[in-house]
Design a protein around this motif. Structure first.
Motif, PDB file in Angstrom:
ATOM      1  N   GLU B 307       0.990  -1.250  -0.006  1.00 13.13           N
ATOM      2  CA  GLU B 307       0.141  -0.031  -0.118  1.00 13.13           C
ATOM      3  C   GLU B 307       0.900   1.228   0.051  1.00 13.13           C
ATOM      4  N   PHE B 308       0.614   2.317  -0.843  1.00 14.49           N
ATOM      5  CA  PHE B 308       1.364   3.510  -1.030  1.00 14.49           C
ATOM      6  C   PHE B 308       0.152   4.541  -0.851  1.00 14.49           C
ATOM      7  N   GLN B 309       0.847   5.457   0.045  1.00  9.19           N
ATOM      8  CA  GLN B 309      -0.180   6.715   0.040  1.00  9.19           C
ATOM      9  C   GLN B 309       0.717   7.915   0.116  1.00  9.19           C
ATOM     10  N   TYR B 310       0.206   9.118  -0.553  1.00 10.74           N
ATOM     11  CA  TYR B 310       0.625  10.256  -0.844  1.00 10.74           C
ATOM     12  C   TYR B 310      -0.261  11.399  -0.272  1.00 10.74           C
ATOM     13  N   SER B 311       0.215  12.151   0.464  1.00 12.67           N
ATOM     14  CA  SER B 311      -0.505  13.194   1.430  1.00 12.67           C
ATOM     15  C   SER B 311       0.044  14.379   1.498  1.00 12.67           C
ATOM     16  N   GLY B 312      -0.752  15.505   1.526  1.00 12.34           N
ATOM     17  CA  GLY B 312      -0.150  16.791   1.592  1.00 12.34           C
ATOM     18  C   GLY B 312      -0.971  17.750   2.682  1.00 12.34           C
ATOM     19  N   GLU B 313      -0.348  18.739   3.001  1.00 12.55           N
ATOM     20  CA  GLU B 313      -0.953  19.928   3.932  1.00 12.55           C
ATOM     21  C   GLU B 313      -0.596  21.199   3.137  1.00 12.55           C
ATOM     22  N   TYR B 314      -1.437  21.924   3.037  1.00 14.12           N
ATOM     23  CA  TYR B 314      -1.070  23.149   2.318  1.00 14.12           C
ATOM     24  C   TYR B 314      -1.585  24.333   3.404  1.00 14.12           C
ATOM     25  N   MET B 315      -0.677  24.965   3.676  1.00 18.14           N
ATOM     26  CA  MET B 315      -0.919  26.293   4.825  1.00 18.14           C
ATOM     27  C   MET B 315      -1.249  27.590   4.082  1.00 18.14           C
ATOM     28  N   TYR B 316      -2.455  27.861   4.573  1.00 21.68           N
ATOM     29  CA  TYR B 316      -2.953  29.403   4.057  1.00 21.68           C
ATOM     30  C   TYR B 316      -2.456  30.446   4.944  1.00 21.68           C
ATOM     31  N   GLU B 317      -2.341  31.674   4.466  1.00 18.21           N
ATOM     32  CA  GLU B 317      -1.774  32.958   5.192  1.00 18.21           C
ATOM     33  C   GLU B 317      -0.310  32.688   5.382  1.00 18.21           C
ATOM     34  N   TYR B 318       0.614  32.154   4.356  1.00 16.96           N
ATOM     35  CA  TYR B 318       1.722  31.722   4.742  1.00 16.96           C
ATOM     36  C   TYR B 318       2.620  33.136   4.738  1.00 16.96           C
ATOM     37  N   GLY B 319       2.397  34.173   4.003  1.00 16.97           N
ATOM     38  CA  GLY B 319       3.124  35.341   4.269  1.00 16.97           C
ATOM     39  C   GLY B 319       2.971  35.900   5.811  1.00 16.97           C
ATOM     40  N   GLU B 320       1.818  35.883   6.139  1.00 17.50           N
ATOM     41  CA  GLU B 320       1.479  36.275   7.623  1.00 17.50           C
ATOM     42  C   GLU B 320       2.079  35.343   8.580  1.00 17.50           C
ATOM     43  N   TYR B 321       2.220  34.171   8.314  1.00 14.28           N
ATOM     44  CA  TYR B 321       2.780  33.095   9.256  1.00 14.28           C
ATOM     45  C   TYR B 321       4.340  33.597   9.163  1.00 14.28           C
ATOM     46  N   LEU B 322       5.236  33.868   8.045  1.00 18.78           N
ATOM     47  CA  LEU B 322       6.342  33.946   8.040  1.00 18.78           C
ATOM     48  C   LEU B 322       6.854  35.212   8.951  1.00 18.78           C
ATOM     49  N   GLN B 323       5.806  36.314   8.699  1.00 18.08           N
ATOM     50  CA  GLN B 323       6.164  37.664   9.258  1.00 18.08           C
ATOM     51  C   GLN B 323       6.197  37.646  10.684  1.00 18.08           C
ATOM     52  N   THR B 324       5.268  36.796  11.070  1.00 21.39           N
ATOM     53  CA  THR B 324       5.165  36.681  12.505  1.00 21.39           C
ATOM     54  C   THR B 324       5.601  35.703  13.495  1.00 21.39           C
ATOM     55  N   LEU B 325       6.416  35.005  12.905  1.00 21.01           N
ATOM     56  CA  LEU B 325       7.087  34.063  13.373  1.00 21.01           C
ATOM     57  C   LEU B 325       8.423  34.480  14.194  1.00 21.01           C
ATOM     58  N   PRO B 326       8.607  33.985  15.335  1.00 20.74           N
ATOM     59  CA  PRO B 326       9.741  34.866  16.020  1.00 20.74           C
ATOM     60  C   PRO B 326      11.042  34.637  15.501  1.00 20.74           C
TER      61      PRO B 326
END
Lengths: 273, 415
Positions: B307-326
């Motif tokens: 059995e093979f599986q491929y999965s993905g998680e796409y993050m929204y508002e990535y720009g905001e995330y990068l800006q506010t990441l300490p």
């Protein structure tokens, strides 16, 4: 005029031969197919539905035994040879207790199968090749349990002979798709009266005998001849599986809804007890 | 002396257990009793040779049913040598009522949703990842929830509705059993703020399902909380305390599973609406995401399944995330990918099972490998020997567990 008639006869003669030989061929062939079709109907399709307690004893060469204790429900959706549903509830061994297994069987198409694992309350579909996979680790394949399409093999009558005091047809069945199964051909002794296969021999790819099925006890249950004791023996490994069908009942009125996710998760007490 | 008493106790349980196995019917009440006795030992194989897990466990399952009503309990008693404690764990305890068109289940129950194999997209119920990583049998990955479940079965569609009044979080691997990367390792003071039990905080989960053209189709809706905590320091400049809290979450998902090309095809997806951080500007709270998986399982030869599986998680508002990441914090990818491979071979009349499971993330370059051999010695006794091998950078999901590579042994007597 006579010349013309003569030439017509001469010209038509080969066609005559062709037609005759074709008729003779199909007459020799048709009964074998028909016998297998009737045998499949008698063995896998009796009644509109069936309920049985099935006890499997898996015995190794040195006599070590393992037990598979289950209740099997079957329902025919169409006439013989058509779609079927199976529901299996496991009592033993303890590591599979309360597991349920469901098959929706379609002629000429892959089955759908689901397994319910109570420890995590999960219903999952399983991919298993019914032509080869062992049924719960026994000598029986899934196909041996739920049947094989008569049209998947070329059948021929080898002979007719008495077997255990019964008149039988001896039929050789060669799979059309060699790669799909583990054996090269099968020889069956089919009771002329009940159409129950009394014995089957499976030959491996080298042409050597490797599995032997026997119907050790056939009883009339509600007018349906039923193989209540069966054995599949692997003669090469000396491992065998003995199966006993108990409390067999036909035409119980098992509803279609039993063969669903609902009852996989909550086995129908009325039917499995 | 203590150990001796425990050993004698366990031996007694072992001897009595075969007597305990029971299937009887008394005055119309069907009673069934079963369970197991198990030893589970997991030495760490890197960075010293201590044990992550060493325990003996006894489980008793009791089921009693009478016409349309049934009760079920599954209770564990265990002795854990690593934590040096004797524990008691009610894994499940519920009451069922079955009607013609609907069922109700009330009490502690294990619920598993979705079609992924060890990838959970629409499974909103608590998991014990520590148990999974320390080599316990798979069933211990799932925790029971105290919930009310209502099932309705109609011809056109079936429905499963779950109401969870009491919050139960995921159990994550943590010290001292696990050696784990912690960006706040210097802050020892930690406070866990679980959602209070009240009407507003009651978690709701709904699944609608039916068969469509031979496929099992499900729709999922969830309103509740992330079960993995968000971590926030009391003060960013000079933190003295960490607050672990559980942000609100809503999920809308779907799955399909069916037979294709002589195998089983699985498709699943969901939109994770991070209700407390829709703008993506709170670095502690996970942003909204879309998650999906595609899986295919097929038997390739007799008793061998891949059995093979491929999965993905796409993050929204990535720009905001990068800006506010300490500054100095490990950065998550916008698109995280994960692949799995499961190979299973049964041998010797399915008494011997060889299996291999691998997680691999092409985006994070981290992985986890689980080879296992399981042998059913008799119908009652089985043993498993396996390993959990982690790898990757220490800031990645599996990489942070790199120092916890382990070998596990399970020996279980079931009755």
């Amino acid at each position: 005029m006579r010349k013309i008639l003569c030439s017509i006869v001469i010209l038509a003669f080969p066609f005559f031969i062709l037609i005759l030989s074709h008729l003779a061929y199909s007459q020799a062939n048709l009964p074998a197919d028909e016998i297998i079709r009737r045998s499949q109907a008698a063995f896998y399709y009796p009644g509109t539905d069936m309920k049985a307690k099935v006890l499997m004893k898996l015995v190794t060469k040195d006599g070590k035994e393992r037990i598979r204790d289950l209740t099997m429900l079957r329902k025919n959706l169409d006439k013989e040879g058509g779609e079927q549903r199976y529901f299996i509830y496991f009592y033993k061994p303890p590591d599979v207790k309360d597991m349920t297994f469901m098959v929706w069987k379609y002629p000429g198409k892959d089955d759908d199968r689901w397994l319910f694992i109570p420890a995590i309350n999960l219903v999952k579909r399983i991919a298993a090749n019914d032509k080869r996979s062992s049924f719960v680790g026994s000598d029986f394949s899934y196909e041996d349990v739920s049947g094989r399409g008569a049209e998947e093999d070329n059948h021929s009558i080898l002979k007719e002979e008495a077997f255990n005091g019964k008149d039988t047809y001896v039929i050789k069945s060669v799979p059309k798709d060699e790669g799909s199964v583990d054996y090269s051909y099968k020889v069956s002794w089919i009771d002329k009266e009940s159409f129950i296969p009394l014995k089957e021999e499976y030959y491996d790819k080298r042409g050597e005998l490797y599995k032997v099925f026997t119907a050790d006890e056939v009883k009339e249950i509600q007018d349906f001849p039923t193989a209540t004791k069966r054995t599949m023996k692997n003669v090469q490994s000396s491992h065998r599986t003995e199966v006993t069908f108990e409390e067999v009942g036909y035409n119980n009125g098992i509803g279609d809804e039993i063969f669903s996710e609902r009852y996989l998760r909550n086995p129908p007490q009325k039917w499995i007890r | 002396m203590d150990t001796l008493i425990k050993a004698v106790g366990l031996l007694f349980l072992f001897l009595s257990s075969s007597v305990l196995a029971l299937d009887v019917s008394l005055h119309g009440v069907d009673i069934s009793l079963g369970g197991f006795l198990q030893g589970n030992y997991t030495p760490r194989i890197v960075d010293g040779n201590d044990f992550i897990l060493a325990e003996e466990r006894f489980q008793l399952k009791l089921e009693a049913s009478y016409s349309g009503v049934s009760i079920f309990t599954k209770t564990d008693v265990f002795y854990d040598a690593v934590g040096n404690e004797v524990g008691f764990d009610i894994r499940e305890a519920y009451l069922d009522y079955f009607s013609k068109l609907w069922d109700v289940r009330v009490g502690r129950q294990i619920i598993t949703w979705g079609v992924g194999d060890l990838i959970f997209i629409n499974d909103f119920f608590p998991k014990d990842f520590a148990a999974f990583f320390e080599g316990r049998p798979l069933e211990y990955l799932k925790k029971g929830v105290d919930a009310f479940k209502f099932d309705l079965y109609l011809n056109i569609i079936s429905m499963e509705f779950i109401l969870i009044p009491f919050f139960e979080r995921d159990t994550l691997p943590s010290p001292p059993r696990f050696i784990i990367f912690d960006p706040f390792s210097q802050i020892k003071d930690r406070e866990i703020e679980e959602p209070e039990t009240n009407l507003e905080n009651t978690q709701l989960a709904l699944r609608l399902y039916r068969n469509i053209l031979g496929f099992d189709a499900s729709l999922y809706i969830y309103k509740g909380f992330f079960l993995i905590p968000a971590v926030e320091p009391d003060n960013l400049a000079s933190p003295t305390k960490l607050i672990l809290f559980f942000p609100r979450l809503a999920v809308y998902g779907a799955s399909l599973q069916g037979s294709v090309f002589s195998g089983v095809l699985s498709l699943e997806g969901a939109y994770y609406d991070s209700l407390d951080d829709r703008n993506g500007d709170d670095p502690a709270v996970t942003n909204s995401q879309t998650k999906f998986l595609v899986g295919f399982q097929r038997e390739l030869w007799r008793d061998f399944t891949a059995e093979f599986q491929y999965s993905g998680e796409y993050m929204y508002e990535y720009g905001e995330y990068l800006q506010t990441l300490p500054p100095g914090f490990p950065k998550q990818d916008r698109f995280r990918q994960l692949m799995t491979l499961r190979l299973t071979q049964f041998l010797r009349y399915q008494t011997l099972r060889l299996s291999f499971f691998a997680f691999f993330s092409p985006s994070g370059k981290d992985y986890m490998l689980i080879p296992e051999v399981r042998y059913n010695i008799t119908d009652h006794l089985w043993a498993a020997l396996g390993a959990n091998i982690f790898g990757g950078k220490e800031t990645t999901f599996f990489g942070q567990l790199d120092k916890n590579d382990n070998v596990y042994i399970v020996l279980r007597y079931e009755f």
